[in-house]
Design an enzyme around this catalytic site. Structure first.
Site, PDB file in Angstrom:
ATOM      1  N   GLY A 255      33.721  42.563  26.659  1.00 26.16           N
ATOM      2  CA  GLY A 255      33.560  43.701  25.754  1.00 26.16           C
ATOM      3  C   GLY A 255      34.698  44.679  25.676  1.00 26.16           C
ATOM      4  O   GLY A 255      34.648  45.616  24.866  1.00 26.16           O
ATOM      5  N   GLU A 297      33.861  37.922  31.626  1.00 23.44           N
ATOM      6  CA  GLU A 297      33.805  37.024  30.464  1.00 23.44           C
ATOM      7  C   GLU A 297      34.330  37.714  29.200  1.00 23.44           C
ATOM      8  O   GLU A 297      33.595  37.885  28.249  1.00 23.44           O
ATOM      9  CB  GLU A 297      32.375  36.490  30.266  1.00 23.44           C
ATOM     10  CG  GLU A 297      31.316  37.569  30.292  1.00 23.44           C
ATOM     11  CD  GLU A 297      29.892  37.084  30.062  1.00 23.44           C
ATOM     12  OE1 GLU A 297      29.591  35.905  30.298  1.00 23.44           O
ATOM     13  OE2 GLU A 297      29.092  37.913  29.624  1.00 23.44           O
ATOM     14  N   PRO A 298      35.616  38.080  29.191  1.00 24.52           N
ATOM     15  CA  PRO A 298      36.191  38.691  27.994  1.00 24.52           C
ATOM     16  C   PRO A 298      36.456  37.656  26.899  1.00 24.52           C
ATOM     17  O   PRO A 298      36.724  36.489  27.198  1.00 24.52           O
ATOM     18  CB  PRO A 298      37.519  39.261  28.502  1.00 24.52           C
ATOM     19  CG  PRO A 298      37.916  38.325  29.603  1.00 24.52           C
ATOM     20  CD  PRO A 298      36.619  37.906  30.258  1.00 24.52           C
ATOM     21  N   GLY A 299      36.377  38.078  25.667  1.00 21.84           N
ATOM     22  CA  GLY A 299      36.724  37.220  24.535  1.00 21.84           C
ATOM     23  C   GLY A 299      37.850  37.859  23.734  1.00 21.84           C
ATOM     24  O   GLY A 299      39.008  37.444  23.783  1.00 21.84           O
ATOM     25  N   ARG A 337      34.782  40.498   9.057  1.00 21.76           N
ATOM     26  CA  ARG A 337      34.613  41.712   9.865  1.00 21.76           C
ATOM     27  C   ARG A 337      34.677  43.008   9.062  1.00 21.76           C
ATOM     28  O   ARG A 337      33.884  43.916   9.308  1.00 21.76           O
ATOM     29  CB  ARG A 337      35.630  41.746  11.021  1.00 21.76           C
ATOM     30  CG  ARG A 337      35.496  40.554  11.982  1.00 21.76           C
ATOM     31  CD  ARG A 337      36.301  40.722  13.257  1.00 21.76           C
ATOM     32  NE  ARG A 337      35.738  41.739  14.112  1.00 21.76           N
ATOM     33  CZ  ARG A 337      36.213  42.947  14.246  1.00 21.76           C
ATOM     34  NH1 ARG A 337      37.313  43.299  13.608  1.00 21.76           N
ATOM     35  NH2 ARG A 337      35.619  43.823  15.011  1.00 21.76           N
ATOM     36  N   TYR A 341      31.305  45.041   9.524  1.00 24.40           N
ATOM     37  CA  TYR A 341      31.348  46.201  10.426  1.00 24.40           C
ATOM     38  C   TYR A 341      32.193  47.355   9.881  1.00 24.40           C
ATOM     39  O   TYR A 341      32.414  48.327  10.598  1.00 24.40           O
ATOM     40  CB  TYR A 341      31.973  45.814  11.782  1.00 24.40           C
ATOM     41  CG  TYR A 341      31.504  44.516  12.368  1.00 24.40           C
ATOM     42  CD1 TYR A 341      30.175  44.336  12.747  1.00 24.40           C
ATOM     43  CD2 TYR A 341      32.386  43.463  12.561  1.00 24.40           C
ATOM     44  CE1 TYR A 341      29.752  43.144  13.302  1.00 24.40           C
ATOM     45  CE2 TYR A 341      31.971  42.267  13.127  1.00 24.40           C
ATOM     46  CZ  TYR A 341      30.648  42.109  13.486  1.00 24.40           C
ATOM     47  OH  TYR A 341      30.231  40.932  14.035  1.00 24.40           O
ATOM     48  N   CYS A 368      33.899  36.275  -4.660  1.00 26.20           N
ATOM     49  CA  CYS A 368      33.074  36.920  -5.680  1.00 26.20           C
ATOM     50  C   CYS A 368      32.132  37.949  -5.088  1.00 26.20           C
ATOM     51  O   CYS A 368      30.906  37.768  -5.097  1.00 26.20           O
ATOM     52  CB  CYS A 368      32.293  35.860  -6.456  1.00 26.20           C
ATOM     53  SG  CYS A 368      33.387  34.734  -7.294  1.00 26.20           S
ATOM     54  N   TYR A 397      36.938  36.629  16.530  1.00 23.21           N
ATOM     55  CA  TYR A 397      35.782  36.824  15.641  1.00 23.21           C
ATOM     56  C   TYR A 397      36.160  36.805  14.162  1.00 23.21           C
ATOM     57  O   TYR A 397      35.547  37.483  13.348  1.00 23.21           O
ATOM     58  CB  TYR A 397      35.046  38.128  15.989  1.00 23.21           C
ATOM     59  CG  TYR A 397      34.559  38.150  17.412  1.00 23.21           C
ATOM     60  CD1 TYR A 397      33.535  37.318  17.823  1.00 23.21           C
ATOM     61  CD2 TYR A 397      35.144  38.993  18.359  1.00 23.21           C
ATOM     62  CE1 TYR A 397      33.092  37.316  19.146  1.00 23.21           C
ATOM     63  CE2 TYR A 397      34.716  39.000  19.674  1.00 23.21           C
ATOM     64  CZ  TYR A 397      33.687  38.157  20.061  1.00 23.21           C
ATOM     65  OH  TYR A 397      33.260  38.157  21.359  1.00 23.21           O
TER      66      TYR A 397
HETATM   67  N1  LLP Z   1      29.622  38.163  26.983  1.00 21.90           N
HETATM   68  C1  LLP Z   1      28.563  38.152  26.179  1.00 21.90           C
HETATM   69  C2  LLP Z   1      27.238  37.877  26.728  1.00 21.90           C
HETATM   70  C3  LLP Z   1      28.746  38.402  24.805  1.00 21.90           C
HETATM   71  O1  LLP Z   1      27.697  38.393  24.014  1.00 21.90           O
HETATM   72  C4  LLP Z   1      30.035  38.659  24.315  1.00 21.90           C
HETATM   73  C5  LLP Z   1      30.247  38.923  22.891  1.00 21.90           C
HETATM   74  C6  LLP Z   1      31.105  38.636  25.210  1.00 21.90           C
HETATM   75  C7  LLP Z   1      30.862  38.387  26.558  1.00 21.90           C
HETATM   76  C8  LLP Z   1      32.532  38.854  24.782  1.00 21.90           C
HETATM   77  O2  LLP Z   1      32.747  40.116  24.275  1.00 21.90           O
HETATM   78  P1  LLP Z   1      34.254  40.538  23.893  1.00 21.90           P
HETATM   79  O3  LLP Z   1      35.052  40.579  25.189  1.00 21.90           O
HETATM   80  O4  LLP Z   1      34.784  39.528  22.968  1.00 21.90           O
HETATM   81  O5  LLP Z   1      34.113  41.880  23.252  1.00 21.90           O
HETATM   82  N2  LLP Z   1      31.464  39.651  16.008  1.00 21.90           N
HETATM   83  C9  LLP Z   1      31.683  40.933  16.639  1.00 21.90           C
HETATM   84  C10 LLP Z   1      31.670  40.825  18.151  1.00 21.90           C
HETATM   85  C11 LLP Z   1      30.416  40.172  18.681  1.00 21.90           C
HETATM   86  C12 LLP Z   1      30.424  40.041  20.174  1.00 21.90           C
HETATM   87  C13 LLP Z   1      29.379  39.095  20.628  1.00 21.90           C
HETATM   88  N3  LLP Z   1      29.293  38.958  22.028  1.00 21.90           N
HETATM   89  C14 LLP Z   1      33.008  41.514  16.153  1.00 21.90           C
HETATM   90  O6  LLP Z   1      33.694  40.846  15.393  1.00 21.90           O
HETATM   91  O7  LLP Z   1      33.341  42.629  16.470  1.00 21.90           O
END
Ligand code: LLP
Length: 438
Positions: A255, A297-299, A337, A341, A368, A397
């Site tokens: 997150g 668990e970063p994304g 996005r 958002y 469209c 994302y």
């Molecule tokens: N762990 C869990 C359980 C999650 O649900 C998520 C993201 C992450 C880790 C990774 O979070 P990050 O580090 O990427 O912030 N589509 C949205 C973001 C949705 C996030 C979903 N869960 C956007 O484009 O902002």
């Protein structure tokens, strides 16, 4: 305060002829070679981001594991890269398990999420030997207990806990840790469920090895995570006192945010991780708990800055006294996005990157929907048809949430590494559009 160039991947520059270069390669040349819309990922930036997390985790006195939240972006080449880097995978479906495995990921280094996992998700995880299942609710717990019997397997599980702690993100859709959330067990329920699991530990094929929280995505203040860790440790402590349970794993989720816009502050990951490490170590010391393995668990903060979206400029519409629209050849279908958002992006013209901005325009996609606006306001030189628009921070994302709206062909993806550009996902073809049709 960032400059726009600092939002791009590491190694981005503007050459003497005013061309944007990514690791020495002109973005415009990549657009010409591979076509647009094109997503370019700089592998070095992904590695730099992983290393920032690693440096933070090295401060931890216990064991630690970095995993990657696959939902941010996943393809075979990325799975291959991350596996080589010994990064594990947070997967949220049988599909993500499949793709990660295509890239050679070891299922033992995966954990499976989901608030409504299907039987296919659970059986795929069990059959492939996924390391941990993150149980979200009691119905799933019962199903998983039965499946573990059927497969004659002991399954390691974590409980996903919803600690009732809010974080500030860009949109309420990405807040997950508050009481009103579809995810996880509320704190008191979690303690109860864990207690029942531990009481039946001799007969159940489920082994409770850890607790998990994830408060939300794209937050910039880590204090709520530290507060939520405290609450988790309280649960762990009471389970230790009552059942002698030793928490092996603690996962405070992902997150951490990234700057999307020059006006956003820098958000280095290392001090964020150092703060988490301190929260876990201090909290455990105060409660006399052994240090659990710390799993992150970063994304977004691993891949967002590594990605650049390249588009070709086409039509232009000037509405006197209202707004000028500059249209490009991608938008809502490859990046939902802004529409979902209200996400704010910036951009520059890759082939005229040294030119001063002369006007503020809205960048529109070709789809469209009036909501197909990639950027509401950006200052640019006067954009001409054929110019290449480069949008930074495009790595997370976007493609993972892309669609075929208006029968759009999903873009090609190129990985840049050591001066070479390799195609890792080819552009879709018309045939792909009807491949599933009967
Ligand atoms: N762990 C869990 C359980 C999650 O649900 C998520 C993201 C992450 C880790 C990774 O979070 P990050 O580090 O990427 O912030 N589509 C949205 C973001 C949705 C996030 C979903 N869960 C956007 O484009 O902002």
């Amino acid at each position: 305060m960032n400059t726009i160039l600092s939002l791009f991947p590491n190694g981005t520059a503007v050459d003497a002829h005013g061309h944007l270069t990514l690791r020495g390669q002109r973005a415009g040349a990549l657009a010409e070679q591979f076509g647009t819309p094109l997503y370019v990922y700089d592998v070095g930036t992904i590695r730099d981001n992983i290393n920032a997390y690693r440096r933070g985790l090295e401060r931890y006195s216990g064991a630690a594991q970095l995993t990657y939240a696959s939902k941010a972006f996943l393809c075979t080449a990325l799975a291959r890269l991350l596996s080589r880097e010994k990064v594990g995978f947070d997967v949220a479906s049988a599909g993500e398990i499949f793709v990660a495995r295509q890239g050679g990921a070891n299922p033992a280094h995966m954990h499976l999420h989901g608030n409504n996992k299907t039987t296919l998700d659970l059986t795929t995880a069990l059959q492939s030997g996924v390391g941990q299942i993150v149980v979200d609710n009691t119905a799933e717990l019962d199903r998983l207990a039965a499946l573990a019997e059927t497969f004659d397997q002991t399954v390691n599980i974590w409980l996903r806990v919803t600690p009732g702690v809010a974080v500030q993100t860009h949109h309420q859709f990405t807040v997950t840790g508050t009481a009103d959330s579809k995810f996880g067990f509320p704190l008191d329920t979690a303690a109860d469920v864990a207690g029942k699991l531990l009481a039946r530990a001799q007969t159940l094929r489920l082994r409770l090895t850890g607790l998990h929280i994830h408060l939300g995505s794209h937050f910039h203040d880590a204090r709520p995570v530290a507060a939520a860790i405290e609450k988790l440790l309280d649960v762990a402590q009471s389970l230790r006192e009552e059942y002698g349970w030793a928490m092996q794993d603690l996962c405070p989720g992902g997150g951490w945010g990234v700057p999307y816009h020059p006006a956003d502050p820098p958000m280095p990951a290392e001090p964020f991780v150092a703060g988490l490490v301190q929260a876990v170590e201090n909290g455990c010391r105060r409660r006399n708990l052994p240090l659990p393995r710390l799993i992150l668990e970063p994304g977004r903060s691993v891949v967002a800055q590594a990605g650049v979206a390249l588009y070709t400029v086409g039509a232009r519409k000037e509405i006197a006294g209202v707004r000028t629209y500059v249209a490009v050849d991608g938008g809502l279908a490859d990046n939902p996005r802004p529409a979902l958002y209200g996400a704010k992006y910036s951009a520059l013209l890759a082939n005229r990157a040294a030119e001063a901005a002369v006007e503020t325009v809205a960048v529109a996609g070709p789809f469209c929907e009036s909501g197909d606006i990639l950027i509401q306001e950006v200052a640019l030189p006067r954009a001409q048809p054929g110019d290449i628009l480069a949008v930074p921070v495009a790595g997370a994302y976007q493609l993972s949430m892309s669609s075929n709206y208006n029968a759009a062909l999903r873009p090609a993806v190129v990985f840049l590494e050591q001066d070479s550009a390799s195609l890792v996902i080819r552009r879709e073809t018309f045939k792909d559009l009807v491949r599933r049709d009967q």
